[in-house]
Each structure stands twice: as structure tokens, then as C-alpha cells.
Design an enzyme around this catalytic site. Structure first.
Site, PDB file in Angstrom:
ATOM      1  N   GLY A 103       1.067   5.207  11.917  1.00  0.00           N
ATOM      2  CA  GLY A 103       0.645   6.238  12.522  1.00  0.00           C
ATOM      3  C   GLY A 103       1.528   6.434  13.838  1.00  0.00           C
ATOM      4  N   ILE A 124       0.854  -1.289   0.055  1.00  0.00           N
ATOM      5  CA  ILE A 124      -0.043  -0.066  -0.118  1.00  0.00           C
ATOM      6  C   ILE A 124       0.842   1.184  -0.126  1.00  0.00           C
ATOM      7  CG2 ILE A 124      -0.122   0.065   2.424  1.00  0.00           C
ATOM      8  CD1 ILE A 124      -3.227   0.806   1.856  1.00  0.00           C
ATOM      9  N   MET A 129       0.794   4.975   0.818  1.00  0.00           N
ATOM     10  CA  MET A 129       0.208   6.245   1.720  1.00  0.00           C
ATOM     11  C   MET A 129       1.460   7.137   1.848  1.00  0.00           C
ATOM     12  SD  MET A 129      -2.474   4.863   4.149  1.00  0.00           S
ATOM     13  CE  MET A 129      -3.972   3.659   3.754  1.00  0.00           C
ATOM     14  N   GLN A 166      -7.813  -1.363  11.608  1.00  0.00           N
ATOM     15  CA  GLN A 166      -7.504  -2.675  11.745  1.00  0.00           C
ATOM     16  C   GLN A 166      -5.846  -2.812  11.631  1.00  0.00           C
ATOM     17  OE1 GLN A 166      -9.766  -5.973   9.522  1.00  0.00           O
ATOM     18  NE2 GLN A 166      -8.108  -6.376   8.348  1.00  0.00           N
ATOM     19  N   GLU A 167      -5.264  -1.879  10.887  1.00  0.00           N
ATOM     20  CA  GLU A 167      -3.817  -1.936  10.822  1.00  0.00           C
ATOM     21  C   GLU A 167      -3.381  -1.718  12.193  1.00  0.00           C
ATOM     22  OE1 GLU A 167      -0.144   0.544   8.498  1.00  0.00           O
ATOM     23  OE2 GLU A 167      -2.343   1.043   8.249  1.00  0.00           O
ATOM     24  N   ARG A 168      -3.924  -0.732  12.909  1.00  0.00           N
ATOM     25  CA  ARG A 168      -3.523  -0.439  14.213  1.00  0.00           C
ATOM     26  C   ARG A 168      -3.577  -1.709  15.206  1.00  0.00           C
ATOM     27  NH1 ARG A 168      -5.941   5.566  13.931  1.00  0.00           N
ATOM     28  NH2 ARG A 168      -4.339   6.486  12.896  1.00  0.00           N
ATOM     29  N   GLN A 189      19.441  -5.669  28.179  1.00  0.00           N
ATOM     30  CA  GLN A 189      20.398  -5.165  29.208  1.00  0.00           C
ATOM     31  C   GLN A 189      20.560  -6.657  29.955  1.00  0.00           C
ATOM     32  OE1 GLN A 189      21.692  -2.206  29.566  1.00  0.00           O
ATOM     33  NE2 GLN A 189      22.739  -2.478  31.327  1.00  0.00           N
TER      34      GLN A 189
END
Length: 386
Positions: A364, A125, A127, A241-243, A336
Site C-alpha cells: 500500500g 501472493i 494481488m 500484518q503485512e504493513r 551523503q
């Protein structure tokens, strides 16, 4: 803590995904990292296994399910094997798939979806642009009318699957308004569509990432995906949905690194005893395990409500930013605990650390997620003081 959102079908599917990973991923993973590209053989094997068409209608070769829990299972297991795998496959199955199912004509679905499911068509995609980033309304790629078709000009960057993709859903400005954006499906081989260099990233080398360029690309009306000028609204509708996909991947990836670190802490000796027996190590690992389980519980609740259609969009912003914060904090602590070995690329925890950093930026940025959450609280944007 026992997870309760999955039933026997999901457990069986998870076993199938694990078998697939052991057979088709683990033996080749190192070569993919060196090539900075997941091989087409993996895509075709995933297609044969039925992993790529979870949400695709059965008449076009998919499973025809709207149960996102299957997507979550696939994402979790791929992320545990390597975050880049969840990234590459997730762009295809969780990000592009909804556009091709919900926004296309029957002719378009018949042309693209069978290959999408079989792995013969890999998707991406487009964007993000060099100067826009998370600000979709500022994109400069344009498509102007040319008779019955369009002429596309512009560029995209940081495109996952950008090198391998046979089909790219591209957002372009088609009007003067800030939200007059239309989506186009650009197929491999069209004149004027070129790919730039394969980008060198800090982590996730096997997730091929590229620049895409469009110079006077002539497109017919059949390349339009969805409504004219409706791209911005469509993208906003599908971003949750991507998030959520990102959140599922983030926490599974961190959990995998933590499990490896727990085993390391039991075996690694320092000052005559296992490093996990030191109070600081025990307390730190107790904190990390708790953070993972609490975050996983919230994400599971989000997935369950997403399946029933009751999840507010703002909750996916919370899940994305918080899981990325926890993921990076946990894996940094795991490095660590490994000491100097944690900084060696041959150790999985070092690779996980590098792979994870981008999750606070993509889908985002975390700052944008906080902005989304803040506005949901009735807190508007600050007025500019001149």
C-alpha cells in the site's frame, strides 16, 4: 533506548537467527544478488532451523505460536543483513502464512503446510496487476465457473518470489461486484500458468520479482482458499500484518545503515580529522539517531498491542508510512555522509539506499496509507465537482 517488548525467549531466538544468517546467508549473499534469486538451499536451511513455520500449527511442522514478536525478530535480523531477504522470507512467513492457516480446509493445510515449513514449498501472493496497483477493487484477473471448478485468466505483476514460488495465492474476480473477489491457490506445473521475465529492479535484486500469467487455467474447487467472493474482505483483514511486517523491516534496515555510517564517521578523515567531529555531522547524526529511536518505540508499541489483539488497523498504516519515510530519509543522509563512496555499489550504504526506495510504494503506497489514516479521522472522500 532500551527496548522492553522482548523476553529471554525472543533474545535466544534472535541469537539463533543471527547464527543462521552468518552461516547460511553472508557467504552466499553476493551470488544471490548476481543471480537475482535467493537459492533454494537457503529456504531449506531456514526450514531446518525452524524459521519458516513460526505461526504454523505444530501438527503441520511449525512452532504453533501466535506471538508476532518472533516474526518481528526474524524480520529485523534479515533486514539488517539485506532488505531483500526480509522481503522474500516475509512474504512467505508473514503475508502468505495467515491465509494458509486461517482460510484453508484441513485437507489443504495437510497438503501445503509441511512443505511450507520445511522450505520445500516457497510461496508468493498474487494481488498486484499492471493496471491496478494498490486499487484491489479494480483487478481484472477473473475466474469463471466451469462445472464444479473454475477457469482462471489474467495476469499479476511485481510478484516477490514470483520466479521461485511453488504455490501462489492468487486473487481473482468471481462476480460483477467490485468486491466479489475469491482467492485461489495455484500450484507449480498447472497447465496455463506461466511466468514472465524476472524483473530488473532498482534495488533488492536478490528478491526475485516476476510477472505471472494465467491463460485458461482450470482449477478444482479444492484450489479455492477461503469463502467464495470473500477474498476482498480476507485481504483487508490480513493487510495490517503485512504493513506491520514492513514497518519492522524498514526501521531495522535503516538502523543497520545508520550504525555502519556512525563507524564510518569515526574513521573517515577529511581536513585532518574524522568527519564525525564536524559540528554539521554531529548534529545530523544526532537527528538521525533520534528519529530511529522514536520510530522504533512506536513500532514496538504497535507490535506489543498486535500480540494482545488490541492494535487498531489504522495504527499499522501509520507505522508503515512513517517508518518508510524515516528509513528513506535516514539512509539518504547516510549516503551523503559517505560522500562519493556512498554512491558506489560496493558500499553497503549505497545498496541500502537503492533497496529502501520501494518501501514507500509497496504494501500500500504511502499515499494510500495517508488516505486510510485520514478517513479514520472522520474525513471522507472529496466529492467530484463536475
Amino acid at each position: 533506548m532500551r527496548r522492553t517488548i522482548f523476553d529471554d525467549e525472543h533474545d535466544d531466538f534472535r541469537d539463533a537467527v543471527k547464527t543462521f544468517i552468518a552461516r547460511e546467508v553472508v557467504p552466499h549473499h553476493e551470488r544471490w544478488r548476481e543471480d537475482r534469486l535467493v537459492s533454494r538451499d537457503m529456504w531449506l536451511a531456514a526450514g531446518r532451523q525452524g524459521l519458516l513455520g513460526i505461526s504454523i500449527p505444530a501438527e503441520h511442522g511449525g512452532a504453533g505460536t501466535e506471538d508476532f514478536r518472533f516474526n518481528a525478530v526474524l524480520t529485523e535480523e534479515l533486514a539488517r543483513a539485506g532488505l531483500a531477504l526480509a522481503s522474500s522470507v516475509g512474504i512467505h512467513t508473514d503475508v502468505v502464512a495467515p491465509y494458509l492457516v486461517e482460510c484453508t480446509t484441513e485437507e489443504q493445510r495437510g497438503r501445503w503446510l509441511p512443505g511450507f515449513c520445511s522450505g520445500e514449498i516457497v510461496t508468493a501472493i498474487g494481488m498486484t496487476e499492471p493496471g491496478a496497483g494498490s486499487d484491489l477493487a479494480s483487478m481484472r484477473t477473473t475466474a469463471r465457473r466451469d462445472g464444479d471448478g473454475w477457469v482462471l485468466n489474467g495476469s499479476k505483476t511485481f510478484i516477490t518470489n514470483g520466479t521461485a514460488a511453488d504455490l501462489v495465492v492468487v486473487a481473482a474476480r468471481t462476480g460483477s461486484g467490485p468486491r466479489e473477489i475469491t482467492l485461489f491457490a495455484i500450484e507449480e506445473g498447472v497447465e496455463g500458468f506461466t511466468r514472465g521475465r524476472k524483473l530488473h529492479k532498482v534495488g533488492q535484486p536478490e528478491a526475485d520479482t516476476a510477472e505471472l500469467f494465467f491463460e485458461d487455467v482450470h482449477l478444482g474447487g479444492e484450489q479455492v482458499v477461503g469463502e467464495l467472493h470473500g477474498g476482498f474482505t480476507t485481504m483487508m483483514r490480513h493487510l495490517p500484518q503485512e504493513r506491520l511486517h514492513s514497518a519492522c523491516a524498514n526501521i531495522a534496515h535503516a538502523a543497520g545503515a545508520l550504525e555502519q555510517t556512525l563507524e564510518y564517521a569515526k574513521e573517515r578523515q577529511a581536513f585532518g580529522q574524522a568527519i564525525g567531529t564536524f559540528q554539521h555531522s554531529r548534529f545530523l547524526l544526532a537527528e538521525l539517531v533520534t528519529e530511529i529511536e522514536v520510530t522504533q518505540t512506536f513500532i514496538d508499541r504497535c507490535v506489543a498491542e498486535y500480540v494482545t489483539g488490541t492494535l487498531p488497523d489504522v495504527e499499522t498504516a501509520k507505522a508503515k508510512w512513517w517508518s518508510a519515510q524515516v528509513q528513506n530519509r535516514v539512509i539518504d543522509a547516510c549516503v551523503q555522509l559517505h560522500g562519493g563512496y556512498g554512491y558506489m555499489d560496493e558500499y553497503p550504504v549505497a545498496r541500502a539506499w537503492a533497496d529502501a526506495r520501494v518501501t514507500k510504494i509497496w504494501a500500500g503506497s504511502n499515499e494510500i496509507m495517508k488516505e486510510v489514516i485520514g478517513r479514520s479521522l472522520g474525513l471522507g472522500q472529496a466529492r467530484r465537482v463536475s
